[in-house]
Design an enzyme around this catalytic site. Structure first.
Site, PDB file in Angstrom:
ATOM      1  N   HIS A 161     -34.892 -51.355 -24.944  1.00  0.00           N
ATOM      2  CA  HIS A 161     -35.809 -50.219 -25.113  1.00  0.00           C
ATOM      3  C   HIS A 161     -35.878 -49.729 -26.561  1.00  0.00           C
ATOM      4  O   HIS A 161     -36.691 -48.851 -26.869  1.00  0.00           O
ATOM      5  CB  HIS A 161     -35.391 -49.052 -24.217  1.00  0.00           C
ATOM      6  CG  HIS A 161     -35.531 -49.316 -22.752  1.00  0.00           C
ATOM      7  ND1 HIS A 161     -36.693 -49.777 -22.186  1.00  0.00           N
ATOM      8  CD2 HIS A 161     -34.633 -49.195 -21.731  1.00  0.00           C
ATOM      9  CE1 HIS A 161     -36.518 -49.924 -20.871  1.00  0.00           C
ATOM     10  NE2 HIS A 161     -35.287 -49.580 -20.579  1.00  0.00           N
ATOM     11  N   ASP A 197     -35.135 -57.560 -16.740  1.00  0.00           N
ATOM     12  CA  ASP A 197     -34.683 -56.224 -16.365  1.00  0.00           C
ATOM     13  C   ASP A 197     -35.773 -55.521 -15.543  1.00  0.00           C
ATOM     14  O   ASP A 197     -36.960 -55.766 -15.737  1.00  0.00           O
ATOM     15  CB  ASP A 197     -34.411 -55.426 -17.643  1.00  0.00           C
ATOM     16  CG  ASP A 197     -33.676 -54.123 -17.411  1.00  0.00           C
ATOM     17  OD1 ASP A 197     -32.464 -54.082 -17.665  1.00  0.00           O
ATOM     18  OD2 ASP A 197     -34.322 -53.135 -17.003  1.00  0.00           O
ATOM     19  N   HIS A 199     -36.735 -52.499 -15.799  1.00  0.00           N
ATOM     20  CA  HIS A 199     -37.534 -51.640 -16.682  1.00  0.00           C
ATOM     21  C   HIS A 199     -38.115 -52.462 -17.826  1.00  0.00           C
ATOM     22  O   HIS A 199     -37.436 -53.297 -18.422  1.00  0.00           O
ATOM     23  CB  HIS A 199     -36.675 -50.499 -17.235  1.00  0.00           C
ATOM     24  CG  HIS A 199     -36.085 -49.642 -16.162  1.00  0.00           C
ATOM     25  ND1 HIS A 199     -34.802 -49.826 -15.680  1.00  0.00           N
ATOM     26  CD2 HIS A 199     -36.615 -48.610 -15.465  1.00  0.00           C
ATOM     27  CE1 HIS A 199     -34.562 -48.936 -14.730  1.00  0.00           C
ATOM     28  NE2 HIS A 199     -35.647 -48.191 -14.575  1.00  0.00           N
ATOM     29  N   ASP A 286     -30.861 -54.593 -12.645  1.00  0.00           N
ATOM     30  CA  ASP A 286     -31.262 -53.391 -11.926  1.00  0.00           C
ATOM     31  C   ASP A 286     -32.444 -53.637 -10.997  1.00  0.00           C
ATOM     32  O   ASP A 286     -33.003 -52.697 -10.420  1.00  0.00           O
ATOM     33  CB  ASP A 286     -31.554 -52.233 -12.886  1.00  0.00           C
ATOM     34  CG  ASP A 286     -32.312 -52.647 -14.128  1.00  0.00           C
ATOM     35  OD1 ASP A 286     -32.677 -53.829 -14.236  1.00  0.00           O
ATOM     36  OD2 ASP A 286     -32.536 -51.786 -15.002  1.00  0.00           O
TER      37      ASP A 286
END
Length: 344
Positions: A161, A197, A199, A286
């Protein structure tokens, strides 16, 4: 046998708080994540666990803005000097219509200037953890460059991120992006970053969006309903020289293996057509059905299948640890990808 690189210095980033959905809560990104994965590496006898070598942060400045990287080691000292206690968390940001081109002087303002959310907070040991995570990623990249078929960078904190000049989402230095750039600097003509991932890897996309030499592929929750919300749509294909080299696979809440793996297959076909010299996998787990902050429905038995599919690409591969917050199962799932890649 796949080599893992790991640093105990990650544990200094502990007890930090974060701002999420209107609450200040203990950080979901905690030291036990890395320790559980390391323990699983050991019990599965994946291969040796090596300490990182130290690498100059000048390497990070190849993908991040220099002033941003220079800011990170100073945060805690400035925070304490300002008489602050507790976690250093930003609370105001230079959004549309405000000046984002002039760095303010106070630490509370600088935290907002160099971030996009309140999820990348600092405590006393945070910089040492950030630096060690950067070193872990680059040390593992060196192993792959030296001839290892694959290596595992057990990075903490994660990185995907973090953009060229911003932190957020538990991420400070984009370890996968730094490694990808290092491979380019070492002679790789093309590199692919494959982000699995839950996200979207908004930082990685932002860093390479106008480049053709690093392909970025993301499989993730639909940004219409899922963090980080403001990147990750399917129509984001790259810009200028990078047009056509960014691929997003946004998927809805509740996506399970059949639909997710169909996206992975298509992503791997695009990856193979690009013909990179090396693949950097941003390994987030995740996507797991029990993850407390995510909404896909993959099961533990699915993670070795991910590894096997990536192995079919038959390319040198660096795995860089990103997210995954169902702590009891994070080791099983993360190492499951790696043992699947190894053909176990």
């Amino acid at each position: 046998m796949m080599k893992t690189v790991f640093s105990p210095l990650h544990a200094g980033h502990s007890g930090q708080m974060e701002l999420v959905a209107g609450e200040i809560v203990p950080g979901f990104e905690k030291p036990s994540r890395a320790e559980i994965i390391k323990a699983r590496v050991e019990t599965e006898k994946l291969g040796p666990i090596l300490p990182p070598e130290s690498h100059d942060v000048a390497l990070a400045k190849r993908v991040h803005r220099a002033d941003y990287i220079d800011f990170l080691p100073t945060v805690w000292e400035r925070w304490e000097a300002a008489g602050k206690t507790g976690s250093a968390i930003p609370f105001t940001w230079p959004t549309r219509g405000l000046r984002g081109d002039v760095a303010p002087r106070t630490i509370e303002a600088l935290l907002g200037f160099y971030s996009f959310d309140g999820g990348a907070s600092f405590v006393k040991g945070t910089w040492d953890a950030i630096k060690s995570s950067h070193d872990v990623g680059l040390t593992a990249a060196h192993l792959v460059k030296a001839g290892e078929r694959a290596a595992f960078a057990l990075c903490r904190p994660p990185g995907h991120h973090a953009g060229a000049a911003f932190m957020g989402g538990y991420c400070f230095i984009n370890n996968a992006a730094v490694a990808a750039q290092w491979f380019r600097d070492q002679g790789a003509a093309r590199v692919t970053v494959l982000d699995v991932d839950y996200h979207h890897g908004n930082g990685t996309q932002e860093i390479f969006y106008d480049r053709a030499d690093v392909q970025v592929i993301n499989l993730h929750g639909d940004p219409m309903t899922e963090y980080p919300f403001f990147l990750g749509h399917a129509d984001e294909r790259g810009a200028g020289p990078g047009e056509g080299f960014n691929h997003n696979y946004p998927m809805p809440f509740g996506t399970a293996w059949d639909a997710w793996s169909a996206s992975l297959d298509d992503a791997c076909e695009k990856l193979a057509a690009y013909s990179p010299d090396v693949v950097v996998v941003s390994l987030g787990v995740d996507t797991f059905e029990k993850d407390p902050i995510s909404h896909f429905k993959l099961k533990s038995a699915d993670y070795p299948k991910i590894g096997r599919r990536i192995a079919k690409l038959n390319l040198p591969t660096l795995f860089v640890m990103e997210g995954g917050y169902a702590v009891d199962e994070i080791g099983v799932n993360a190492v499951g990808v790696l043992t699947g890649f190894e053909g176990r």
